[in-house]
Write a protein that holds these residues in place. Sequence first.
Motif, short mmCIF file in Angstrom:
data_model
loop_
_atom_site.label_atom_id
_atom_site.label_comp_id
_atom_site.label_asym_id
_atom_site.label_seq_id
_atom_site.Cartn_x
_atom_site.Cartn_y
_atom_site.Cartn_z
N ILE A 81 0.84 -1.20 0.00
CA ILE A 81 0.00 0.00 0.00
C ILE A 81 0.88 1.25 0.00
N TYR A 82 0.44 2.22 -0.73
CA TYR A 82 1.14 3.50 -0.88
C TYR A 82 1.30 4.19 0.48
N TRP A 83 2.55 4.38 0.90
CA TRP A 83 2.87 4.87 2.23
C TRP A 83 2.25 6.24 2.53
N ASP A 84 2.32 7.15 1.58
CA ASP A 84 1.98 8.55 1.84
C ASP A 84 0.54 8.76 2.28
N MET A 85 -0.37 7.86 1.93
CA MET A 85 -1.77 8.06 2.30
C MET A 85 -2.13 7.31 3.59
N MET A 86 -1.16 6.69 4.22
CA MET A 86 -1.44 5.93 5.44
C MET A 86 -1.29 6.76 6.70
N PHE A 87 -0.64 7.90 6.60
CA PHE A 87 -0.38 8.73 7.77
C PHE A 87 -0.69 10.18 7.44
N GLY A 88 -1.16 10.92 8.41
CA GLY A 88 -1.37 12.34 8.20
C GLY A 88 -2.79 12.70 7.86
N MET A 89 -2.95 13.85 7.20
CA MET A 89 -4.27 14.40 6.92
C MET A 89 -5.11 13.47 6.03
N ASP A 90 -4.46 12.67 5.21
CA ASP A 90 -5.18 11.77 4.31
C ASP A 90 -5.23 10.33 4.81
N SER A 91 -4.99 10.12 6.10
CA SER A 91 -4.94 8.76 6.64
C SER A 91 -6.26 8.01 6.48
N VAL A 92 -7.39 8.73 6.44
CA VAL A 92 -8.67 8.05 6.23
C VAL A 92 -8.74 7.47 4.82
N VAL A 93 -7.98 8.04 3.90
CA VAL A 93 -7.89 7.47 2.55
C VAL A 93 -7.19 6.12 2.62
N GLY A 94 -6.05 6.09 3.31
CA GLY A 94 -5.34 4.84 3.49
C GLY A 94 -6.17 3.81 4.23
N GLN A 95 -6.93 4.28 5.22
CA GLN A 95 -7.79 3.39 5.97
C GLN A 95 -8.86 2.77 5.08
N THR A 96 -9.40 3.56 4.14
CA THR A 96 -10.41 3.04 3.23
C THR A 96 -9.82 1.99 2.30
N TYR A 97 -8.63 2.25 1.77
CA TYR A 97 -7.97 1.26 0.92
C TYR A 97 -7.68 -0.02 1.72
N LEU A 98 -7.19 0.15 2.96
CA LEU A 98 -6.88 -1.01 3.79
C LEU A 98 -8.13 -1.82 4.07
N ALA A 99 -9.23 -1.15 4.43
CA ALA A 99 -10.48 -1.85 4.71
C ALA A 99 -10.97 -2.61 3.48
N LYS A 100 -10.78 -2.03 2.29
CA LYS A 100 -11.19 -2.70 1.06
C LYS A 100 -10.33 -3.91 0.77
N VAL A 101 -9.04 -3.84 1.09
CA VAL A 101 -8.16 -4.99 0.91
C VAL A 101 -8.56 -6.11 1.86
N LEU A 102 -8.84 -5.76 3.12
CA LEU A 102 -9.21 -6.77 4.12
C LEU A 102 -10.61 -7.31 3.89
N HIS A 103 -11.48 -6.49 3.31
CA HIS A 103 -12.88 -6.88 3.08
C HIS A 103 -13.27 -6.50 1.65
N PRO A 104 -12.86 -7.30 0.67
CA PRO A 104 -13.06 -6.95 -0.75
C PRO A 104 -14.51 -6.70 -1.13
N ASP A 105 -15.44 -7.32 -0.42
CA ASP A 105 -16.85 -7.17 -0.77
C ASP A 105 -17.53 -5.99 -0.06
N ALA A 106 -16.79 -5.30 0.78
CA ALA A 106 -17.36 -4.16 1.50
C ALA A 106 -17.75 -3.05 0.53
N ASP A 107 -18.81 -2.34 0.85
CA ASP A 107 -19.30 -1.26 -0.01
C ASP A 107 -18.46 0.00 0.23
N LEU A 108 -17.24 -0.04 -0.28
CA LEU A 108 -16.30 1.06 -0.13
C LEU A 108 -15.68 1.38 -1.49
N HIS A 109 -15.38 2.66 -1.71
CA HIS A 109 -14.84 3.11 -2.99
C HIS A 109 -13.63 4.00 -2.73
#
Length: 373
Positions: free
Chosen positions: A314-342
């Motif tokens: 996963i792209y490091w820069d979006m995992m920490f800081g002001m955009d960390s919720v972006v990284g969190q969304t990508y991580l949640a989608k990886v862990l739960h591929p069928d989740a309704d996340l974009h």
Amino acid sequence: MCKITHNCKVVWSCLTISILVITASVPCLGEESEYPMTITDSAGRTVSIPSAVQRIIVLSTDHAEAVTLLGVDDRIVGVSDNLKSKPEHFPRLKNIQGVGKWNEINFEMIGEIARKGDAIAPDIIVLAYTYPDKPYGAAAVAKGVEPFGNITVVGLDFYRPENLTRDVTILAKILDRDAEARRYLNWLNVSRERISEAVEGEESPRVYFESNSKGGLGSLATYGMGSGVDEMIERSGGLNIAADLKEMYPKVTWEWVVTQNPAAIIRIQSSDKLGWDKPPSGDTIALGMIRNEITGRAGGDEMPAISGENVHIIYWDMMFGMDSVVGQTYLAKVLHPDADLHPEDVYSEYLQFMGLKMPDDRIFVYPSRDAKR
């Protein structure tokens, strides 16, 4: 595995209450900014802002993002040198004077930038990390600029998800940018709630999150109890296998990882660009080599993460800081591929705050799998 239940929401509610207690001394958004202003920064220091801030020196990319997001990057007069390597992230800052590395600060240059003629007007602040025991922490930076006079140092981090509300609120009050802060914080809270709802009731896979393997298989860098990543994994619907380790940033052996039998392995990797070039590209060749090294480690064949091909970078820069919720969304989608996340939609929304456009020719997770629209 265990399921994500209402109890998890109770935990985050308690965390929110704790944050509110911590920030009780911070002026509320909506109150008019008046100077001189006295605030308690995130380092616990009492700081006086003598007058409206017209000039800002940022000592990290996190600080630069926060100022840019609040719409006052035109006030930035000095930057840490590492911003120069990220022109896609900060196109309007590429010609701003550097003040040394984020951890090796050039105080003489800060003094020179601050000076107007023979004097230093008290309309300038320096944004630094909090770290009390580091030479680049707010207290040490304040000591370094003290001989020049009239340079105010404010300790804010912006990299820990649980402290973002506090840090953004403090900076918004200092810069009189309440409306911009409210807009961002509302989006942040909605994005977090969307993730919570999407993973509610799902099984929680065991996750090994690797920062780097520079020390070899006998000293792998991961994230333990109290780290921002530990919190992010839980909020994303996973169970951090290192959560019970007392160190915040422990080193573990590959043999230990194998005994923990993770269902998912996440590795973070940085880039000077906004993401990585889509395949086929040099970026994806390099990412593939990193992933192959992980999947080829001895003893991991039967591990669910490897046998189930659930190893992602996963792209490091979006995992920490002001955009960390972006990284969190990508991580949640990886862990739960069928989740309704974009995730790409969320990233695009964040980049709009930064005055940037979502690039069409980049990826942010490798292999991309279902973490895309």
